[in-house]
Design a protein around this motif. Structure first.
Motif, PDB file in Angstrom:
ATOM      1  N   UNK A  96       0.839  -1.202   0.000  1.00 35.04           N
ATOM      2  CA  UNK A  96       0.000   0.000   0.000  1.00 35.04           C
ATOM      3  C   UNK A  96       0.874   1.252   0.000  1.00 35.04           C
ATOM      4  N   UNK A  97       0.286   2.381  -0.334  1.00 34.16           N
ATOM      5  CA  UNK A  97       1.024   3.640  -0.382  1.00 34.16           C
ATOM      6  C   UNK A  97       1.024   4.368   0.947  1.00 34.16           C
ATOM      7  N   UNK A  98       0.316   3.830   1.919  1.00 34.37           N
ATOM      8  CA  UNK A  98       0.285   4.485   3.216  1.00 34.37           C
ATOM      9  C   UNK A  98       1.648   4.346   3.889  1.00 34.37           C
ATOM     10  N   UNK A  99       1.919   5.222   4.789  1.00 32.07           N
ATOM     11  CA  UNK A  99       3.198   5.234   5.476  1.00 32.07           C
ATOM     12  C   UNK A  99       3.965   6.495   5.158  1.00 32.07           C
ATOM     13  N   UNK A 100       5.115   6.636   5.776  1.00 27.17           N
ATOM     14  CA  UNK A 100       5.881   7.871   5.640  1.00 27.17           C
ATOM     15  C   UNK A 100       7.093   7.762   4.741  1.00 27.17           C
ATOM     16  N   UNK A 101       7.351   6.593   4.191  1.00 23.60           N
ATOM     17  CA  UNK A 101       8.582   6.383   3.433  1.00 23.60           C
ATOM     18  C   UNK A 101       8.396   6.762   1.967  1.00 23.60           C
ATOM     19  N   UNK A 102       8.895   7.939   1.588  1.00 21.43           N
ATOM     20  CA  UNK A 102       8.806   8.390   0.206  1.00 21.43           C
ATOM     21  C   UNK A 102       9.758   7.683  -0.720  1.00 21.43           C
ATOM     22  N   UNK A 103      10.692   6.918  -0.162  1.00 26.21           N
ATOM     23  CA  UNK A 103      11.675   6.244  -1.001  1.00 26.21           C
ATOM     24  C   UNK A 103      11.258   4.823  -1.371  1.00 26.21           C
ATOM     25  N   UNK A 104      10.121   4.361  -0.899  1.00 22.90           N
ATOM     26  CA  UNK A 104       9.733   2.984  -1.209  1.00 22.90           C
ATOM     27  C   UNK A 104       9.486   2.833  -2.710  1.00 22.90           C
ATOM     28  N   UNK A 105       9.883   1.707  -3.232  1.00 21.98           N
ATOM     29  CA  UNK A 105       9.747   1.454  -4.666  1.00 21.98           C
ATOM     30  C   UNK A 105       8.283   1.485  -5.086  1.00 21.98           C
ATOM     31  N   UNK A 106       7.401   0.951  -4.257  1.00 26.15           N
ATOM     32  CA  UNK A 106       5.972   0.943  -4.592  1.00 26.15           C
ATOM     33  C   UNK A 106       5.450   2.365  -4.757  1.00 26.15           C
ATOM     34  N   UNK A 107       5.841   3.260  -3.870  1.00 31.69           N
ATOM     35  CA  UNK A 107       5.381   4.650  -3.935  1.00 31.69           C
ATOM     36  C   UNK A 107       5.983   5.356  -5.148  1.00 31.69           C
ATOM     37  N   UNK A 108       7.285   5.227  -5.362  1.00 27.28           N
ATOM     38  CA  UNK A 108       7.935   5.865  -6.518  1.00 27.28           C
ATOM     39  C   UNK A 108       7.305   5.405  -7.826  1.00 27.28           C
ATOM     40  N   UNK A 109       7.124   4.110  -7.961  1.00 24.78           N
ATOM     41  CA  UNK A 109       6.579   3.555  -9.207  1.00 24.78           C
ATOM     42  C   UNK A 109       5.125   3.966  -9.408  1.00 24.78           C
ATOM     43  N   UNK A 110       4.334   3.946  -8.363  1.00 24.54           N
ATOM     44  CA  UNK A 110       2.919   4.326  -8.493  1.00 24.54           C
ATOM     45  C   UNK A 110       2.774   5.785  -8.905  1.00 24.54           C
ATOM     46  N   UNK A 111       3.497   6.654  -8.238  1.00 26.31           N
ATOM     47  CA  UNK A 111       3.412   8.073  -8.577  1.00 26.31           C
ATOM     48  C   UNK A 111       4.009   8.342  -9.955  1.00 26.31           C
ATOM     49  N   UNK A 112       5.113   7.671 -10.285  1.00 26.46           N
ATOM     50  CA  UNK A 112       5.725   7.851 -11.600  1.00 26.46           C
ATOM     51  C   UNK A 112       4.817   7.384 -12.728  1.00 26.46           C
ATOM     52  N   UNK A 113       4.134   6.264 -12.518  1.00 27.83           N
ATOM     53  CA  UNK A 113       3.213   5.749 -13.530  1.00 27.83           C
ATOM     54  C   UNK A 113       2.026   6.691 -13.700  1.00 27.83           C
ATOM     55  N   UNK A 114       1.524   7.230 -12.613  1.00 23.45           N
ATOM     56  CA  UNK A 114       0.415   8.195 -12.693  1.00 23.45           C
ATOM     57  C   UNK A 114       0.848   9.437 -13.462  1.00 23.45           C
ATOM     58  N   UNK A 115       2.031   9.957 -13.153  1.00 24.57           N
ATOM     59  CA  UNK A 115       2.580  11.149 -13.817  1.00 24.57           C
ATOM     60  C   UNK A 115       2.710  10.894 -15.319  1.00 24.57           C
ATOM     61  N   UNK A 116       3.227   9.730 -15.682  1.00 24.98           N
ATOM     62  CA  UNK A 116       3.409   9.383 -17.092  1.00 24.98           C
ATOM     63  C   UNK A 116       2.061   9.245 -17.806  1.00 24.98           C
ATOM     64  N   UNK A 117       1.102   8.579 -17.179  1.00 19.46           N
ATOM     65  CA  UNK A 117      -0.213   8.395 -17.795  1.00 19.46           C
ATOM     66  C   UNK A 117      -0.912   9.739 -17.999  1.00 19.46           C
ATOM     67  N   UNK A 118      -0.866  10.597 -17.001  1.00 18.59           N
ATOM     68  CA  UNK A 118      -1.488  11.923 -17.137  1.00 18.59           C
ATOM     69  C   UNK A 118      -0.818  12.717 -18.255  1.00 18.59           C
ATOM     70  N   UNK A 119       0.476  12.556 -18.406  1.00 16.22           N
ATOM     71  CA  UNK A 119       1.204  13.270 -19.456  1.00 16.22           C
ATOM     72  C   UNK A 119       0.811  12.792 -20.842  1.00 16.22           C
ATOM     73  N   UNK A 120       0.652  11.475 -21.015  1.00 12.51           N
ATOM     74  CA  UNK A 120       0.214  10.943 -22.310  1.00 12.51           C
ATOM     75  C   UNK A 120      -1.170  11.458 -22.685  1.00 12.51           C
ATOM     76  N   UNK A 121      -2.075  11.468 -21.723  1.00 14.27           N
ATOM     77  CA  UNK A 121      -3.439  11.928 -21.993  1.00 14.27           C
ATOM     78  C   UNK A 121      -3.450  13.432 -22.263  1.00 14.27           C
TER      79      UNK A 121
END
Length: 142
Positions: A25-50
């Motif tokens: 899950x994305x909950x928690x305070x660790x901004x360096x977790x791979x799950x958080x980086x990848x989720x936010x990066x994928x969202x950023x990329x998808x919004x950019x394509x659209x």
């Protein structure tokens, strides 16, 4: 399907189960977790394509292999990329030319080292018009 507390957290953090999610899950305070980086990066990329009108909707998947910083990138445009004359593989190439998806680069570009996650603990991490979140701002694509 994950039916435990973590599974419910992941659905609540993302799109209520519409988008595929990783194992954490994305909950928690660790901004360096791979799950958080990848989720936010994928969202950023998808919004950019659209936003660039390369497709009307899409899902971006970043898959990381242990020992490699660069992920494989997969785009699913649900057939909407054809209107711009691009296949899903070509959309993935556009992303690879415009984004650095290494976790350290996503942390830097999206400001994930700053403690900002308490304000995301309610109402989800994506599609928040009430907050100024970097992954919700489309990047101009070349």
């Amino acid at each position: 399907s994950d039916s435990g507390l973590a599974g419910r957290c992941m659905d609540g953090d993302t799109y209520g189960g519409w988008a595929a999610v990783g194992s954490r899950p994305l909950s928690g305070r660790d901004g360096s977790s791979l799950a958080r980086c990848a989720s936010y990066g994928a969202r950023w990329a998808a919004r950019s394509l659209v936003a660039a009108r390369f497709c009307r909707r899409c899902q971006v998947q970043l898959s990381y292999v242990p020992g490699r910083a660069e992920p494989s990138v997969h785009v699913q445009s649900f057939g909407t990329g054809r209107s711009s004359g691009r296949s899903d593989a070509e959309l993935a190439d556009v992303l690879l030319q415009n984004f650095d998806f290494r976790p350290s680069s996503l942390q830097r570009d999206l400001g994930l080292k700053a403690t900002q996650f308490q304000r995301l603990s309610a109402h989800g991490h994506f599609g928040r018009g009430d907050l100024d979140l970097p992954w919700e701002k489309p990047k101009a694509l070349k």
